[in-house]
Design a protein around this motif. Sequence first.
Motif, PDB file in Angstrom:
ATOM      1  N   MET A   1       0.851  -1.176   0.000  1.00  0.00           N
ATOM      2  CA  MET A   1       0.000   0.000   0.000  1.00  0.00           C
ATOM      3  C   MET A   1       0.896   1.239   0.000  1.00  0.00           C
ATOM      4  SD  MET A   1      -3.062   0.938   2.702  1.00  0.00           S
ATOM      5  CE  MET A   1      -4.095  -0.422   2.216  1.00  0.00           C
ATOM      6  N   GLY A   2       0.599   2.203  -0.858  1.00  0.00           N
ATOM      7  CA  GLY A   2       1.374   3.441  -0.923  1.00  0.00           C
ATOM      8  C   GLY A   2       0.918   4.424   0.132  1.00  0.00           C
ATOM      9  N   VAL A   3       1.030   5.695  -0.172  1.00  0.00           N
ATOM     10  CA  VAL A   3       0.570   6.741   0.741  1.00  0.00           C
ATOM     11  C   VAL A   3      -0.943   6.620   0.885  1.00  0.00           C
ATOM     12  CG1 VAL A   3       0.360   9.223   1.064  1.00  0.00           C
ATOM     13  CG2 VAL A   3       2.445   8.279   0.091  1.00  0.00           C
ATOM     14  N   VAL A   4      -1.408   6.665   2.123  1.00  0.00           N
ATOM     15  CA  VAL A   4      -2.843   6.495   2.367  1.00  0.00           C
ATOM     16  C   VAL A   4      -3.274   7.339   3.560  1.00  0.00           C
ATOM     17  CG1 VAL A   4      -2.553   4.445   3.822  1.00  0.00           C
ATOM     18  CG2 VAL A   4      -4.683   4.766   2.586  1.00  0.00           C
ATOM     19  N   LEU A   5      -4.483   7.862   3.460  1.00  0.00           N
ATOM     20  CA  LEU A   5      -5.125   8.563   4.561  1.00  0.00           C
ATOM     21  C   LEU A   5      -6.273   7.680   5.013  1.00  0.00           C
ATOM     22  CD1 LEU A   5      -5.282  11.374   6.089  1.00  0.00           C
ATOM     23  CD2 LEU A   5      -7.170  11.867   4.530  1.00  0.00           C
ATOM     24  N   VAL A   6      -6.228   7.228   6.257  1.00  0.00           N
ATOM     25  CA  VAL A   6      -7.253   6.325   6.788  1.00  0.00           C
ATOM     26  C   VAL A   6      -8.147   7.135   7.721  1.00  0.00           C
ATOM     27  CG1 VAL A   6      -7.697   4.172   8.001  1.00  0.00           C
ATOM     28  CG2 VAL A   6      -5.602   4.415   6.650  1.00  0.00           C
ATOM     29  N   TRP A  53      -5.422   8.805  10.200  1.00  0.00           N
ATOM     30  CA  TRP A  53      -4.009   8.432  10.066  1.00  0.00           C
ATOM     31  C   TRP A  53      -3.540   8.659   8.642  1.00  0.00           C
ATOM     32  CZ3 TRP A  53      -0.853   6.741  13.981  1.00  0.00           C
ATOM     33  CH2 TRP A  53      -1.486   6.476  15.201  1.00  0.00           C
ATOM     34  N   TYR A  54      -2.326   9.159   8.504  1.00  0.00           N
ATOM     35  CA  TYR A  54      -1.658   9.309   7.216  1.00  0.00           C
ATOM     36  C   TYR A  54      -0.426   8.420   7.286  1.00  0.00           C
ATOM     37  CZ  TYR A  54       0.795  11.702   3.357  1.00  0.00           C
ATOM     38  OH  TYR A  54       1.449  12.008   2.187  1.00  0.00           O
ATOM     39  N   VAL A  55      -0.350   7.476   6.370  1.00  0.00           N
ATOM     40  CA  VAL A  55       0.793   6.563   6.335  1.00  0.00           C
ATOM     41  C   VAL A  55       1.530   6.834   5.033  1.00  0.00           C
ATOM     42  CG1 VAL A  55       1.566   4.170   6.449  1.00  0.00           C
ATOM     43  CG2 VAL A  55      -0.523   4.862   7.662  1.00  0.00           C
ATOM     44  N   ASP A  56       2.799   7.222   5.142  1.00  0.00           N
ATOM     45  CA  ASP A  56       3.556   7.581   3.938  1.00  0.00           C
ATOM     46  C   ASP A  56       4.182   6.360   3.281  1.00  0.00           C
ATOM     47  OD1 ASP A  56       6.007   7.037   5.236  1.00  0.00           O
ATOM     48  OD2 ASP A  56       6.411   9.145   5.659  1.00  0.00           O
ATOM     49  N   GLU A  57       4.868   6.590   2.178  1.00  0.00           N
ATOM     50  CA  GLU A  57       5.422   5.491   1.385  1.00  0.00           C
ATOM     51  C   GLU A  57       6.474   4.681   2.141  1.00  0.00           C
ATOM     52  OE1 GLU A  57       7.113   9.303   0.964  1.00  0.00           O
ATOM     53  OE2 GLU A  57       5.311   8.752  -0.114  1.00  0.00           O
ATOM     54  N   ALA A  58       7.089   5.281   3.155  1.00  0.00           N
ATOM     55  CA  ALA A  58       8.081   4.568   3.972  1.00  0.00           C
ATOM     56  C   ALA A  58       7.432   3.841   5.148  1.00  0.00           C
ATOM     57  CB  ALA A  58       9.139   5.538   4.481  1.00  0.00           C
ATOM     58  N   GLY A  59       6.105   3.960   5.283  1.00  0.00           N
ATOM     59  CA  GLY A  59       5.394   3.323   6.388  1.00  0.00           C
ATOM     60  C   GLY A  59       5.362   4.161   7.648  1.00  0.00           C
ATOM     61  N   ARG A  63      -0.593  10.857  12.971  1.00  0.00           N
ATOM     62  CA  ARG A  63      -1.915  10.764  13.596  1.00  0.00           C
ATOM     63  C   ARG A  63      -2.551  12.132  13.763  1.00  0.00           C
ATOM     64  NH1 ARG A  63      -4.324  11.322  18.470  1.00  0.00           N
ATOM     65  NH2 ARG A  63      -5.683   9.647  19.182  1.00  0.00           N
ATOM     66  N   GLY A  64      -3.871  12.190  13.667  1.00  0.00           N
ATOM     67  CA  GLY A  64      -4.622  13.388  13.998  1.00  0.00           C
ATOM     68  C   GLY A  64      -4.273  14.594  13.154  1.00  0.00           C
ATOM     69  N   HIS A  65      -3.967  15.706  13.837  1.00  0.00           N
ATOM     70  CA  HIS A  65      -3.691  16.951  13.110  1.00  0.00           C
ATOM     71  C   HIS A  65      -2.474  16.806  12.213  1.00  0.00           C
ATOM     72  CE1 HIS A  65      -0.446  17.583  15.947  1.00  0.00           C
ATOM     73  NE2 HIS A  65      -0.032  18.569  15.176  1.00  0.00           N
ATOM     74  N   ALA A  66      -1.495  15.986  12.614  1.00  0.00           N
ATOM     75  CA  ALA A  66      -0.304  15.777  11.783  1.00  0.00           C
ATOM     76  C   ALA A  66      -0.681  15.045  10.498  1.00  0.00           C
ATOM     77  CB  ALA A  66       0.753  15.001  12.561  1.00  0.00           C
ATOM     78  N   ALA A  67      -1.654  14.137  10.567  1.00  0.00           N
ATOM     79  CA  ALA A  67      -2.139  13.447   9.372  1.00  0.00           C
ATOM     80  C   ALA A  67      -2.823  14.430   8.432  1.00  0.00           C
ATOM     81  CB  ALA A  67      -3.100  12.326   9.767  1.00  0.00           C
ATOM     82  N   ILE A  68      -3.625  15.313   9.002  1.00  0.00           N
ATOM     83  CA  ILE A  68      -4.309  16.315   8.182  1.00  0.00           C
ATOM     84  C   ILE A  68      -3.292  17.257   7.549  1.00  0.00           C
ATOM     85  CG2 ILE A  68      -5.905  18.271   8.257  1.00  0.00           C
ATOM     86  CD1 ILE A  68      -7.396  16.643  10.471  1.00  0.00           C
TER      87      ILE A  68
END
Length: 115
Positions: A1-6, A53-59, A63-68
């Motif tokens: 899975m690549g970059v994803v916003l959950v 959650w925002y998970v980048d290409e490196a995994g 979380r939260g405001h940092a994901a946004i």
Amino acid sequence: MGVVLVYDGDCGFCRRSLGWGRRLGVRVEAVPASAVDPGALGLTREQLAEAVWYVDEAGVRHRGHAAIARALRTSRWLPVRLAGRVLGSRPVSPLASRAYAWVATHRGRFPSWLG
């Protein structure tokens, strides 16, 4: 899975916020938490229920405001990318974190027109 916003796909406010992000030019794959295997992201169901959650290409997980903030930085529009940088900056981050926590806790109480 690549970059994803959950995000919480059952939350009207969360879905509406994602729509706002799309209108602001945000270009990230957004997936409802119910559609992902949390273990594949190094997260638990409980963590997915608590925040976006925002998970980048490196995994690396944000979380939260940092994901946004990370998601905003994917926008095709410079002002939105700059807003993402400001939201994630050291001076703003503590306040943004508290504001996000309040919104996440109260998201079910927002008026119906928000969700």
